[in-house]
Design an enzyme around this catalytic site. Structure first.
Site, PDB file in Angstrom:
ATOM      1  N   GLU A 182       0.828  -1.216   0.000  1.00  0.00           N
ATOM      2  CA  GLU A 182       0.000   0.000   0.000  1.00  0.00           C
ATOM      3  C   GLU A 182       0.861   1.264   0.000  1.00  0.00           C
ATOM      4  O   GLU A 182       0.657   2.181   0.794  1.00  0.00           O
ATOM      5  CB  GLU A 182      -0.939  -0.019   1.222  1.00  0.00           C
ATOM      6  N   GLU A 260      -6.731  -7.786  -0.825  1.00  0.00           N
ATOM      7  CA  GLU A 260      -7.142  -7.880   0.579  1.00  0.00           C
ATOM      8  C   GLU A 260      -8.633  -7.620   0.652  1.00  0.00           C
ATOM      9  O   GLU A 260      -9.069  -6.467   0.684  1.00  0.00           O
ATOM     10  CB  GLU A 260      -6.408  -6.851   1.452  1.00  0.00           C
TER      11      GLU A 260
END
Ligand SMILES: *[C@@H]1O[C@H](CO)[C@@H](O)[C@H](O)[C@H]1NC(C)=O
Ligand SMILES: *[C@@H]1O[C@H](CO)[C@@H](O)[C@H](O)[C@H]1NC(C)=O
Ligand SMILES: *[C@@H]1O[C@H](CO)[C@@H](O)[C@H](O)[C@H]1NC(C)=O
Ligand SMILES: *[C@@H]1O[C@H](CO)[C@@H](O)[C@H](O)[C@H]1NC(C)=O
Length: 637
Positions: A182, A260
């Site tokens: 991320e 995710e």
């Protein structure tokens, strides 16, 4: 949902027939048809995430087998640099950090592997999985600077050659490798850092392996890297179409992947226990899996496990330390037992992929006690032990400069001037919690989490000031990852800065109990403790025998204590804090207990003043056959 990272990989029945040890294996992206190809055939994954460092190694295969049984075909897993290199140049690949064994067990269970090599992983871990000792160089982490990149290169030159034989094209189960995590969230937005990582990883693993990134779809601008496959992450209650459209604005083709899919929730010390409803998870899983038959996903977490020892980190946005448990309302609970959510998710998956017909039963649990834990050492006795390292300096030093990884440091000085009474004691840049003592008498707590960094004290000229500073876990998210622990500023009394500090510390509190020597001849301070001298930090000890010649999992219940660290037979179960909640019990793996008639030893480092400690120095404790993770938490949080 910046705090979650999951991958769900699923493949269709076809892939189950493929021999993954065949040397001619290939795993590629078919950009024309927006899909993966495994050995030339279309492939999708329904994946799930487990972290080897959060599950005792004896239980690895059990958890992976349960994953495969649910119809999941891919394991997504992080690699935690800080655990593998606990001190600069000292590597750990045995026991719970035997990552190649973890990959082998996944392959044995019939799973393919997505390996998230970092170096930064987030994952609610101390410093996001980056080694604490990097901060002795005062670095800006996750940027293309010389010192940071030197250590990243060194680490990857150790790790990646070990990984290479396990790539799919080499006969192993690893089909893709993730860079960083991320990165789009991170303010640095240093594209040259990400492209350097790509080049380093390629130089070790070759051109064939698919590299990928995972980002929040709204933050792709700083997360994308040329020639690296882009995936996104998002949870329930969000339309896949909206999310993937954002991805398509950046990347016109390629398979769609939600790396995710957040199916649980993460707790913070002192904040109400969080979950995610089963029907919400199954509804949105079904939406995702039916959205595009070539889309892949990974569920975060399939099984969360436990952040044993001092592994747990803290979120930014103030300072939000995470508890020891990483149950996170996943499909398997902390002890690896299937939950209602597991069965419901398996049911949804069965519409898309083969699942096992067998039901999985929960494992048996032990209940032990009550047992008596007795005060062995008070503050004075503890700090008169021989094992402490001592460093003197004019200003207070942080953990990293002293070479101390975690736990506590005692900062001590003498007040050499007359101050007003009371006078305000202020600790600037306190990380994270300090117990304040004047002439061994406890004055109170100052705390970063509670944003109270000053306390009025009455001190005489010549009084001794002691500060026991607890590192409650390094921040794993945002700019605060590049921070030092302990005291990183000045300490003032009134307007005057205090100098001439002594520091008492050890290298690593994971090993604390191996340093302790109990002397039966030293009188215990307990019964009718009437001296004003502080008892805490106190060492309590309990010895007990389990009721069977076999051991099973159980849950340590510290309700009668306040806050501290628990060690069983030398292994640190983690931090406990029942006075704050919501986590009460600490998961205790059966494989860490000794069967009857052997004696088990429980050691507690208690930082506060539970009533049992003050009244007679004996605290009754139990091990329960069930967890309590939803204890009462303070209001106004
Ligand atoms: C990792 O596990 C394998 C297989 O059990 C074993 O052969 C190897 O020695 C282990 N590695 C280390 C460093 O302990
Ligand atoms: C997915 O793949 C199949 C076969 O590989 C193909 O026929 C189909 O058009 C693809 N796209 C979608 C959206 O399902
Ligand atoms: C300590 O106090 C508790 C309750 O107040 C009592 O049950 C226990 O027997 C006492 N233990 C000792 C060693 O005096
Ligand atoms: C706490 O202590 C009390 C009495 O001292 C005891 O009865 C109780 O079982 C203890 N609780 C736990 C969870 O061990």
């Amino acid at each position: 949902m910046k705090t979650f990272g999951v991958i769900l990989l699923s493949c269709f029945a076809l892939t189950l027939l493929i021999d993954v040890t065949n040397g001619s294996n290939s795993f590629t992206i078919d950009y024309e048809n927006d899909r993966f190809l495994m050995d030339g055939l279309p492939f999708r994954y329904i994946g799930g995430e487990i972290h080897y460092f959060r599950v005792p190694q004896e239980y690895w295969f059990d958890r992976l087998f349960k994953m495969k049984s649910a119809g999941i075909n891919v394991l997504q897993t992080y690699i935690e640099w800080s655990g593998h290199e606990p001190r600069e140049g000292v590597y750990k690949f045995d026991g719970n950090y035997n990552v190649t064994r973890w990959i082998e067990e996944a392959q044995k269970a019939g799973l393919y592997v997505l390996l998230r090599v970092g170096p930064y992983i987030c994952s609610e871990r101390d410093m996001g999985g980056l080694p604490w000792w990097l901060m002795k160089y005062d670095l800006q982490l996750r940027r293309n600077n010389d010192i940071y990149m030197k250590y990243v290169k060194q680490w990857f030159s150790v790790l990646l050659p070990m990984i290479k034989p396990y790539l799919y094209q080499n006969g192993g189960p690893i089909i893709m490798v993730q860079l960083e995590n991320e990165y789009g969230y991170y303010s640095a937005c240093d594209n040259s850092y990400m492209s350097s990582l790509r080049d380093i990883v390629r130089s070790h693993l070759g051109d064939e392996i698919i590299l990928y990134t995972t980002d929040n779809p709204g933050l792709l601008a700083c997360g994308l890297v040329d020639d690296v496959f882009a995936t996104i992450d998002f949870g329930t209650n969000t339309q896949p179409d909206d999310q993937f459209k954002t991805l398509r604005a950046h990347r016109a083709s390629g398979p769609l992947v939600n790396s995710e899919f957040w199916i649980g929730n993460i707790d913070t010390w002192g904040t109400q226990h969080l979950t995610k409803p089963v029907d919400e998870v199954t509804k949105w899983l079904d939406v995702l899996l039916s959205y595009d038959k070539n889309m892949s996903l990974s569920m975060y977490m399939f099984h969360g496990g436990t952040s044993f020892g001092f592994g747990s980190g803290a979120n930014n946005g103030g300072y939000l330390p995470r508890p020891t448990t990483y149950d996170v309302d996943a499909l398997l609970d902390e002890a690896g037992d299937p939950t209602e959510k597991y069965r419901a998710v398996k049911n949804v998956i069965s519409k898309y992929a083969p699942v096992s017909k067998d039901d999985i039963e929960p494992s048996p649990k032990l209940s032990i006690g009550p047992i008596d834990a007795k005060l062995e050492m008070d503050f004075t006795q503890l700090f008169s032990q021989q094992f402490w390292k001592k460093v003197d300096s004019d200003s207070p030093q942080p953990f990293e400069y002293l070479g101390s990884r975690n736990g506590l440091i005692l900062y001590s000085t003498t007040i050499d001037f007359k101050s007003t009474s009371p006078s305000m004691l202020t600790i600037n840049a306190l990380r994270d919690r300090a117990y304040v003592y004047i002439d061994k008498v406890f004055q109170g707590v100052v705390s970063r989490q509670e944003k109270s960094l000053a306390i009025p004290i009455r001190a005489e000229k010549g009084s001794r000031l002691d500060l026991i500073v607890e590192n409650q876990g390094r921040t794993y998210f945002g700019d605060e990852i590049s921070q030092h622990k302990g005291i990183f500023g000045s300490v003032t009394l009134g307007s005057k800065t205090l100098t001439k500090w002594s520091h008492y510390f050890i290298d690593d509190w994971e090993d604390f109990t191996s340093l302790l020597k109990f002397d039966a001849n030293v009188p215990k301070q307990h019964s009718g403790h009437n001296s004003k001298n502080a008892l805490h930090p106190a060492i309590l000890k309990a010895e007990f025998v389990v009721p069977f010649t076999k051991t099973y999992d159980t849950y340590f219940n510290p309700t009668n204590l306040s806050k501290g660290f628990a060690y069983l037979n030398g292994k640190c179960l983690g931090r406990y804090w029942p006075t704050n909640g919501p986590q009460i019990t600490l998961y205790t793996p059966g494989v860490w207990l000794k069967p009857s008639p052997q004696v088990n030893q429980l050691i507690l480092v208690e930082l506060e003043d539970p009533p049992c400690l003050i009244s007679n120095g004996t605290c009754q404790l139990t091990f329960d056959d069930h967890p309590t993770l939803n204890g009462e938490t303070p209001v106004n949080w």
